[in-house]
Design an enzyme around this catalytic site. Structure first.
Site, PDB file in Angstrom:
ATOM      1  N   PRO A 104       0.815  -1.191   0.000  1.00  0.00           N
ATOM      2  CA  PRO A 104       0.000   0.000   0.000  1.00  0.00           C
ATOM      3  C   PRO A 104       0.854   1.249   0.000  1.00  0.00           C
ATOM      4  CG  PRO A 104      -0.269  -1.316   1.986  1.00  0.00           C
ATOM      5  CD  PRO A 104       0.603  -2.069   1.087  1.00  0.00           C
ATOM      6  N   GLU A 105       0.516   2.124  -0.901  1.00  0.00           N
ATOM      7  CA  GLU A 105       1.183   3.438  -0.949  1.00  0.00           C
ATOM      8  C   GLU A 105       0.254   4.453  -0.287  1.00  0.00           C
ATOM      9  OE1 GLU A 105       2.740   4.275  -4.888  1.00  0.00           O
ATOM     10  OE2 GLU A 105       2.716   2.159  -5.402  1.00  0.00           O
ATOM     11  N   ARG A 154       3.297 -11.571   4.402  1.00  0.00           N
ATOM     12  CA  ARG A 154       4.751 -11.463   4.197  1.00  0.00           C
ATOM     13  C   ARG A 154       5.486 -10.906   5.407  1.00  0.00           C
ATOM     14  NH1 ARG A 154       5.694  -8.968  -1.705  1.00  0.00           N
ATOM     15  NH2 ARG A 154       7.831  -9.571  -1.278  1.00  0.00           N
ATOM     16  N   ARG A 184      20.236  15.552  -7.063  1.00  0.00           N
ATOM     17  CA  ARG A 184      20.291  14.117  -7.243  1.00  0.00           C
ATOM     18  C   ARG A 184      20.730  13.714  -8.639  1.00  0.00           C
ATOM     19  NH1 ARG A 184      18.672  10.591  -3.621  1.00  0.00           N
ATOM     20  NH2 ARG A 184      17.905  11.523  -1.717  1.00  0.00           N
TER      21      ARG A 184
END
Length: 285
Positions: free
Chosen positions: A2-3, A123, A166
Site C-alpha cells: 500500500p502506498e 509477508r 540528485r
DNA sequence: AGCCTGCCCTGCGAGC
DNA sequence: TGCTCGCAGGGCAGGC
C-alpha cells in the site's frame, strides 16, 4: 503495499472504530514482523484511549492517552479488518484473509460499540512500534522524511531543489521517502507518465519545467487515487472489505505491451533499482 | 554523502 | 496435475 492512497483509505476505514476507543485487550500472536514488536507491546496499549488516527507517508499513527503513539506500517501485504460495529450480523467485514496470518488483534470499546481490529500480513514486512508522542518527528520512522505531498508543506520550489541535488534516475528519487513521502512504485510510474517525464532521466535534469509538471502530476494522481479508494492489486482492500478501483485508471503501471493512452505506443517495462518501471518511451521524455 | 544491491517473507501465476 | 521460477504495492543494512 500500500502506498499513500491505500494507507489513507485504510485510515478512513478504521477511524470510526478506533478514534475515541478504549483499548481493552491486545493479542500479539506473532512478534516477528519486519521488526520485533516493542517490549511489553500489549501491556503498554491496554487501557489506553486512542485519541486520533493520522497518516504520515505510508505509516498510520495513533496517538494514545498514555503519551505514546502507536506507529504502524503495512509493508507489502499488511491489511486490517474489523469485526463489530452496527452490522446486523455483527460482522462489519468478513476477512478474506488467511487467519494464519492474523498477527495482532486489538479489542476495542469504541464509539460504535465493541470492535475487533485485526492486523493480517502474510509477508510480515509490516511493522508496529510505540514512540513518544512528543517526539514523533524525531523518531526513527519519521526523522528525515520528506513533506506530505498533499499538504502545503510540499512546495514546488523545494521539490525542484531536492531533485537538482540528485544524480540518480528520477524514478528512484520519487521512491526516496526523504524527498517526498508516500510515493511507491505505482504512483511514481503514473505520475511520471502524466508529467511526460522519462523515468530514466537523471533527477537533476528534471528540475525546472519538468519538475513543476511532476509536482502537479504527483498531487493529481494521489488525489484521484484516494477518491477512488486506492488501487486493489492482489490483496489490498479497505478495512470494510470494499475494493479500491484506481487500478482501472492506470495509464502505464502493470500494462507492459498495452497501448499508451496518450499516443498508443506500447508501454515498456524496465527494471530500475531492482523494481519494475512502466512507461511510454514515446511520450515520456 | 549518494547510489546500488541484496535481503527480509509468503503467495500466486506463468511456463514447462 | 504438479513442479519451479520469477515477481509482487517497502525499506533497511551494507557495500562501493
Amino acid at each position: 503495499m500500500p502506498e499513500l492512497p491505500e494507507v489513507e483509505t485504510v485510515r478512513r476505514g478504521l477511524a470510526p472504530f478506533m478514534v475515541g476507543a478504549r483499548i481493552r485487550r491486545v493479542e500479539a500472536r506473532r512478534a516477528d514482523l519486519r521488526f520485533p514488536l516493542p517490549r511489553d507491546f500489549a501491556a503498554r496499549l491496554q487501557g489506553a484511549r486512542i485519541e486520533a488516527l493520522d497518516r504520515r507517508g505510508k505509516y498510520l499513527v495513533a496517538p494514545l492517552s498514555a503519551g505514546e503513539s502507536l506507529v504502524m506500517h503495512l509493508g507489502m501485504s499488511g491489511r486490517f479488518t474489523v469485526d463489530g460495529g452496527d452490522r446486523p450480523d455483527g460482522r462489519y467485514y468478513a476477512a478474506g484473509a488467511d487467519p494464519r496470518h492474523d498477527h495482532v488483534v486489538f479489542e476495542l470499546d469504541g464509539p460504535a460499540g465493541p470492535a475487533r481490529v485485526v492486523y493480517n500480513d502474510p509477508r510480515r514486512f509490516g511493522l508496529m512500534d510505540l514512540v513518544p508522542s512528543g517526539g514523533l518527528d524525531r523518531c526513527r520512522h519519521f526523522a528525515g522524511m520528506g513533506p506530505e505531498p498533499l499538504s502545503d508543506a510540499f512546495v514546488a520550489e523545494t521539490f525542484n531543489a531536492a531533485l537538482k541535488a540528485r544524480a540518480a534516475p528520477i524514478k528512484a528519487a520519487l521512491l526516496d521517502q526523504r524527498i517526498v513521502a508516500g510515493i511507491g512504485n505505482i504512483y511514481a510510474c503514473e505520475a511520471l507518465h502524466r508529467a511526460g517525464v522519462s523515468p530514466r532521466r537523471a533527477a537533476r535534469s528534471v528540475a525546472g519545467a519538468r519538475g513543476m509538471r511532476l509536482w502537479s502530476a504527483l498531487r493529481a494522481v494521489l488525489r484521484e487515487a484516494i477518491e477512488a479508494g486506492g488501487s486493489s492489486l492482489r490483496d489490498f482492500a479497505a478495512s470494510d472489505g470494499a475494493l479500491g478501483y484506481f487500478q482501472h485508471r492506470f495509464r502505464v503501471y502493470d500494462r507492459e505491451g498495452a497501448a499508451c493512452p496518450v499516443c498508443r505506443a506500447p508501454v515498456r517495462r524496465i527494471v530500475q533499482s531492482g523494481r519494475s518501471t512502466f512507461y511510454c518511451g514515446a511520450c515520456q521524455r
